[in-house]
Structures are given as structure tokens and as C-alpha cells.
Design a protein around this motif. Structure first.
Motif: not given
Length: 374
Positions: A171-179, A349-355
Motif C-alpha cells: 500500500d505504497d504509492p512509490s510502488a506504482f511504477a514497479a506494479r 523501488y527497493l533502493e529508493h524505499r530505504h533512501m
């Protein structure tokens, strides 16, 4: 105290009167006296019995009261012992100030425990999300491997779908591009049809089992049957006997325009059947491993063996040849879509999530936030 003095005459007449015999009473009076005496005796016995019963009742009541008094005494002793124990226990309890201090310490400990539990829940929640995202990346790697090694479209679909479900749970908007990239990969997989390699393998195996019943191009010459017919010829017809004798050594072919092929002996026929079976087995291997070139060459070799060495007038040979031509048109491999773009999108997405947010703003192409104007 004064005494009454009787006259002298009275004193003298009294003993005389006592000495005189009593007058005799009648028998009826004696019976009445006996009855009265019996009644008085019975009344006395009744009174005595009642008195004894009352005495026993009093004794029983006294004993009951004695038992109750003993029980009350025991209870009083037990209460006294309990009171002593309670007094001793109360003596060991802390004072009011000490109890207040302990209550304060317990409240502080509960607060610290609650804050620690919240921090632990937040840490575990973040770790659980990281594990799930790592699982999504691993599923995409497996899907890409299945496509490149086995061309397994069905398994790749299930793996990509599982990765998309994990991203949806975040439920993360940042995952839109990956999905979005996963949706494109799923659409590409749905457009590709999975070849039925297992069905091809089984059908080719059934054709291998039919090679045992195939017959040669021309039947072997049976001289024994002609000899039997010669024995049946009468001795008068010498010509027929002679012809049967000659026919056992020679064979006349009335179709000289056709190519003459040597007859297959028993061992040669078995070798040809083995070659056909090996060609079909090679086609089975190519069907399972998705090798269309090897699959076509093996079927062409099996078709050439059928045309060159087996009788086409036979129904089994003709049906096997038609079945080989039909199976040759079946696809054994497909052009699989590339999942590297989806894998790269999930990794980004995983890299940007922890930055942190500051690092994201310093990246090229990042737009700085504008301050709100009044």
C-alpha cells in the motif's frame, strides 16, 4: 407459743375411743378402695415414667449442648489461630509510604514496557515488509529463470502474479511504477500460448509402441508354402510339379519398371524398427526441452524411414505417417517475453524505499519542494 390444754374428761375419753373397734364396712366399699388404689398406682407409674422420659430428654439436650459448646470452642480456637496468623502477616506488610513507592515503580515499568513494545512492533513491521519485498524480487528472478531455461509460461505467470500481490500489500504509492511494469509483463505472458510438451511426448511415445507392428516394404518370400502346394499336385501333372520346384529357387517380378529394393530379412527389419524408435525418442527429447530444430529433424528422419522401409499399403504405416506429419506442425517452443525490465523496476523501488528524503531530493531530475506562499 401457747399450747391448747384439753380438759381432763376429754383426755380420758380419747384412749377409750381409740380402743374401740372400728365398725365393719361393707364389701362394696373395699372394692372401691382397691380400684382407687390401683388407679393411684397406675397414675404413680405414669408419673414416674414421664419423669424418667423427661430426665432422658434433659440428658440428651445436655449432651447436644455440650457438643455444640465443644464445636464453638474449636471454632473459637481456629479463629484465634487465624487472627494470630493474620496479625503476623500484617506485621510483615510494608508501610503505606513503601506501598506508594512500589505503585509508582510499577506504573513506570508498565509505561516503559509499552513504549518498548511499540518500538519493537515498528521494527518488526519494517523488517517484515523488507522480507516480503525481498520475496517479490526473488519471485521475479525465478520467473525469469523459468522462462529462459524451460520456457514455462504457466509458472512464470504465477510467479509474476505473486510478486504483484506482495507489492499491492505494501500500500505504497512509490510502488506504482514497479506494479505498472509488472502489469505489462503479465500482459505479455498472457499473449503467449504455452505449448503442450507433455502431450507431444505422450503421443510420440504411443507412436513408438506402434513400430513393433509395422511390416516391410515387400513380404518375405515363403518357399515352404509353395512346396506344400507342389506336394498336392497329382503325379500326372508333371508341369505343375516342375514349376513348383523352380519357384522355390527363383521369383518372377512382373513390374520391372519400378525400383527394385532388396527384401528385408528378420534382423534387418528389427534394425529398421529400432532406428525408427530412436528417431521418435529423439523427437520426444526435443519436445520436452523446447528444441524445434531437433524436433523437426527427428520427425523428418522417422518419416523417411517409414517411406523407405515399410509398406504404405498397410493401415498402421499409413496412419503413423499421417500422425507424424500432424505432430510436425505442433509448436514446441515459444518466444518468451523479457522480465528484466520488471525486475529492474522492483529493484529500483527497493533502493529508493530505504533512501532518506534528502538523498532523494539530491538525485538528478528531482524537483525541489516549493515553499507555500501566504
Amino acid at each position: 407459743m401457747s399450747e391448747t390444754v384439753l380438759p381432763q374428761d376429754d383426755l380420758q375419753s380419747a384412749p377409750q375411743a381409740a380402743a374401740l373397734p372400728a365398725p365393719k364396712k361393707s364389701g362394696r366399699g373395699a372394692a372401691g378402695i382397691a380400684v382407687v388404689a390401683l388407679l393411684l398406682g397406675a397414675a404413680g407409674v405414669a408419673v414416674g415414667g414421664w419423669s424418667v422420659w423427661q430426665l432422658r430428654q434433659l440428658q440428651a439436650g445436655h449432651q447436644a449442648q455440650s457438643g455444640q459448646l465443644q464445636a464453638l470452642d474449636n471454632q473459637a480456637q481456629a479463629l484465634s489461630q487465624g487472627e494470630q496468623a493474620l496479625t503476623a502477616r500484617l506485621g510483615t506488610l510494608p508501610s503505606a509510604d513503601e506501598l506508594e513507592e512500589r505503585r509508582r515503580l510499577v506504573a513506570q515499568l508498565q509505561g516503559d514496557q509499552q513504549r518498548l513494545s511499540q518500538r519493537l512492533e515498528s521494527v518488526l513491521g519494517a523488517s517484515r515488509k523488507d522480507w516480503r519485498l525481498a520475496e517479490a524480487e526473488h519471485l521475479l528472478r525465478l520467473a525469469s529463470l523459468r522462462l529462459s531455461a524451460l520456457q514455462d509460461i504457466t509458472s512464470a505467470k504465477a510467479l509474476v502474479q505473486g510478486a504483484d500481490e506482495i507489492l499491492r500489500e505494501q500500500d505504497d504509492p512509490s510502488a506504482f511504477a514497479a506494479r505498472e511494469q509488472l502489469a505489462k509483463s503479465m500482459a505479455s505472458l498472457n499473449s503467449v500460448q504455452q505449448p503442450d510438451r507433455t502431450g507431444l511426448f505422450l503421443q510420440l511415445g504411443a507412436l513408438r509402441d506402434q513400430t513393433v507392428g509395422l511390416s516391410a516394404l515387400a513380404p518375405e518370400f515363403q518357399a515352404q508354402g509353395d512346396a506344400e502346394r507342389a506336394r498336392l499336385v497329382s503325379d500326372d501333372n508333371r508341369w505343375e510339379q516342375w514349376w513348383a520346384k523352380i519357384a522355390s529357387y527363383f521369383r518372377v517380378d512382373f513390374r520391372p519398371d519400378e525400383n527394385i529394393r532388396p527384401l528385408l530379412a528378420g534382423q534387418s527389419l528389427n534394425q529398421v524398427r529400432l532406428a525408427l524408435s530412436l528417431a521418435l525418442e529423439q523427437a520426444q527429447w526435443a519436445a520436452l526441452n523446447g528444441e524445434p530444430k531437433v524436433f523437426g529433424q527427428a520427425l523428418d528422419e522417422a518419416r523417411a524411414i517409414l517411406l523407405a522401409s515399410f509398406n504404405q499399403d498397410n493401415t498402421e504405416s499409413r496412419s503413423m505417417l499421417a500422425r507424424i506429419d500432424e505432430l510436425k506442425g505442433q509448436p514446441v517452443s515459444v518466444v518468451t517475453p523479457d522480465l528484466n525490465s520488471s525486475l529492474e523496476a522492483v529493484q529500483n523501488y527497493l533502493e529508493h524505499r530505504h533512501m532518506p528524503a534528502e538523498a532523494l531530493m539530491t538525485q538528478p531530475g528531482a524537483q525541489p519542494k516549493q515553499e507555500a506562499r501566504p
